[in-house]
Enzyme design. Structure first.
Site, PDB file in Angstrom:
ATOM      1  N   ARG A  76      40.519  32.892  45.332  1.00  0.00           N
ATOM      2  CA  ARG A  76      40.112  31.504  45.431  1.00  0.00           C
ATOM      3  C   ARG A  76      41.250  30.596  45.862  1.00  0.00           C
ATOM      4  O   ARG A  76      42.435  30.965  45.776  1.00  0.00           O
ATOM      5  CB  ARG A  76      39.497  31.028  44.112  1.00  0.00           C
ATOM      6  CG  ARG A  76      40.358  31.283  42.909  1.00  0.00           C
ATOM      7  CD  ARG A  76      39.562  31.143  41.600  1.00  0.00           C
ATOM      8  NE  ARG A  76      40.462  30.932  40.482  1.00  0.00           N
ATOM      9  CZ  ARG A  76      41.091  31.906  39.827  1.00  0.00           C
ATOM     10  NH1 ARG A  76      40.876  33.164  40.134  1.00  0.00           N
ATOM     11  NH2 ARG A  76      41.923  31.625  38.850  1.00  0.00           N
ATOM     12  N   HIS A 118      28.250  46.508  38.400  1.00  0.00           N
ATOM     13  CA  HIS A 118      27.987  47.379  37.251  1.00  0.00           C
ATOM     14  C   HIS A 118      27.180  48.595  37.720  1.00  0.00           C
ATOM     15  O   HIS A 118      25.976  48.493  37.909  1.00  0.00           O
ATOM     16  CB  HIS A 118      27.178  46.636  36.179  1.00  0.00           C
ATOM     17  CG  HIS A 118      27.947  45.579  35.468  1.00  0.00           C
ATOM     18  ND1 HIS A 118      28.950  45.869  34.582  1.00  0.00           N
ATOM     19  CD2 HIS A 118      27.866  44.225  35.503  1.00  0.00           C
ATOM     20  CE1 HIS A 118      29.456  44.729  34.093  1.00  0.00           C
ATOM     21  NE2 HIS A 118      28.822  43.719  34.644  1.00  0.00           N
ATOM     22  N   HIS A 160      35.569  44.098  38.894  1.00  0.00           N
ATOM     23  CA  HIS A 160      35.482  42.650  39.050  1.00  0.00           C
ATOM     24  C   HIS A 160      36.609  42.224  39.977  1.00  0.00           C
ATOM     25  O   HIS A 160      37.712  42.776  39.908  1.00  0.00           O
ATOM     26  CB  HIS A 160      35.652  41.976  37.691  1.00  0.00           C
ATOM     27  CG  HIS A 160      36.174  40.573  37.774  1.00  0.00           C
ATOM     28  ND1 HIS A 160      37.507  40.265  37.549  1.00  0.00           N
ATOM     29  CD2 HIS A 160      35.557  39.412  38.093  1.00  0.00           C
ATOM     30  CE1 HIS A 160      37.670  38.972  37.714  1.00  0.00           C
ATOM     31  NE2 HIS A 160      36.521  38.427  38.043  1.00  0.00           N
TER      32      HIS A 160
END
Lengths: 304, 304
Positions: free
Chosen positions: B110, B96, B106
């Site tokens: 994974r 931010h 963002h």
């Protein structure tokens, strides 16, 4: 055969909205409410009243709505009832004071009716409650808020206050933080007529609790509003307001239900605080007032 | 027989975390990351790295975690798989910036594995994505962010970028506002081995997309970080940050899943912006830059 309380409760909440707004404006001494009325396409509408940038109240809303028509599918699922026509009305308010020494409050009181195809009332219930969210805890404020509601409830049945106080502690909780949102109050839902307690009883009870709100909250504001506070206390308030947002957006059934049923977004989210902070892993100093607040929020207390 | 990418992907994300943090610190020129390592009782742990109060970055986190053990019931339900042992690792970041002219970003990448009772890998998938949330829209920034990801994806298959771009627009959306969270990027999930595409393929693809992040985002920061901005632009950023919070707390599956599975709260909620505002019914002036942003968020664009 159930008696409809539709027009009586509607009139009541609109009149109460006027009186609460007047009392809040009077306490603020500067800001006044702005009104937005809105219509619901499928039937009904509401009267949203917003206060902002006051001497005392940084942001707040006192809203009423009356909606009716065919029950939307989402409400059929949520309420676990059959498809039917419905009527719902309620008053809902949130007040976020500027000073971290003055607690935030939320209250709402509402009535719901379902009809059979002939327009006869086949189901009805009252619901509501009021709760208090301090940023710095003055025990006497929490005790006052609870005492006024207990006194109002005890006139109907001495078992109500303990039952609805516990329900409030259970409902207004952030399990992901293991904390209550605040120091509670009362919370009740689905108060339906039974052989022992008719609709008239629950209507009078709900009205009495709604009437008690001003006396439960405003004297606390009067006591605290002029107290000096420090910048770091405002910071703490904004961090705690983040927890308020977390509850409302993650857990609050009313908010989520409103958003998922295309309720009026700005009237629903008026409950969110004006300025909010999230910093990483903010931990209060041991034995500080901030630490004590969290300790109390972890383990709800009996206040009266 | 499936090959495990456990140690290879774990090593990759930890190394990438170091490199991203170094690049972000370098871009900031002032603040450095603070590290918190944490253990998970049932197996594994993580390395949370937080930056705050920088010249450029007001708040951010670049986290890695590797967790394993018996699949909790909540994950069995969520993933719709049988009870089994699992391994999961990933890198997750949110930045931010202070300036409303520099977009928030963002990203996460994974890997997930499930085992049979003999410890043999019986299921595996890669997932991830990166998206951009501007407060003031510079079209060339959105185009750059998308182009870098498209170039990285096209080396594997030219159908990937359009597919994952669309998935990103669909996922990062606030339906209750009828707005995208930002201008998108890519988003992919459950990339499992198939007869045509083995695990090696998806591993290389995911790593390539993760590697592309720095090049996709930081040049935008470099271009915008020194631009002068006005107080009313900061106000608008804080209002828009409220929408970011609404998405993360109401709709984001990762956040809600983390909270409901007793993930590490502070590592999950590091994604929330530092200062946020909710005012009632804030509407941008017609034909203003603020109005144009909303117009674009309503109807996702093709950027490349």
């Amino acid at each position: 055969m159930l008696v409809s309380y539709q027009s009586e409760f509607s009139d009541f909440i609109r009149d109460l909205q006027d009186r609460i707004c007047a009392a809040v404006e009077n306490m603020d001494g500067e800001a006044t409410f702005r009104e937005d009325t809105w219509q619901r396409e499928q039937g009904g509408g509401g009267r949203t009243r917003i206060i902002a940038g006051g001497q005392v109240f940084e942001k707040g809303g006192v809203n009423t709505s009356e909606v009716y028509g065919r029950l939307p599918d989402s409400m059929v699922d949520y309420l676990k009832v059959a498809h039917a026509d419905f009527f719902a009305c309620g008053i809902s308010l949130v007040l976020h004071p500027h000073s971290p020494l003055v607690p935030t409050t939320h209250a709402n009181y509402r009535y719901f009716e379902l009809y059979n195809p002939d327009g006869v009332v086949v189901d009805q219930w009252f619901a509501g409650g009021a709760d208090l969210t301090p940023y710095y805890l003055f025990d006497e404020d929490a005790a006052h808020f609870h005492q006024v509601q207990k006194t109002a409830a005890d006139r109907f049945d001495p078992t109500y206050y303990p039952r609805f106080k516990q329900a409030c502690d259970q409902y207004f909780r952030n399990p992901h933080r293991d904390e209550g949102r605040g120091v509670g109050g009362t919370f009740f839902d689905y108060l339906r007529p039974t052989p022992e307690r008719d609709g008239q009883h629950w209507k009078e009870f709900t009205m009495a609790m709604a009437e008690a709100f001003v006396e439960a909250y405003l004297p606390i504001v009067a006591r605290r509003k002029a107290l000096f506070f420090e910048k770091k206390q405002k910071y703490w308030q904004e961090i705690r307001r983040g927890r308020y947002v977390e509850f409302n957006l993650i857990h609050d059934k009313g908010t989520l239900f409103g958003l998922k049923t295309n309720g009026r977004i700005e009237s629903i989210l008026m409950s969110l605080p004006p300025t909010v902070r999230w910093d990483y892993d903010v931990l209060p100093e041991p034995n500080s007032p901030e630490a004590r607040l969290i300790e109390v929020l972890r383990q709800p207390k009996d206040w009266v």
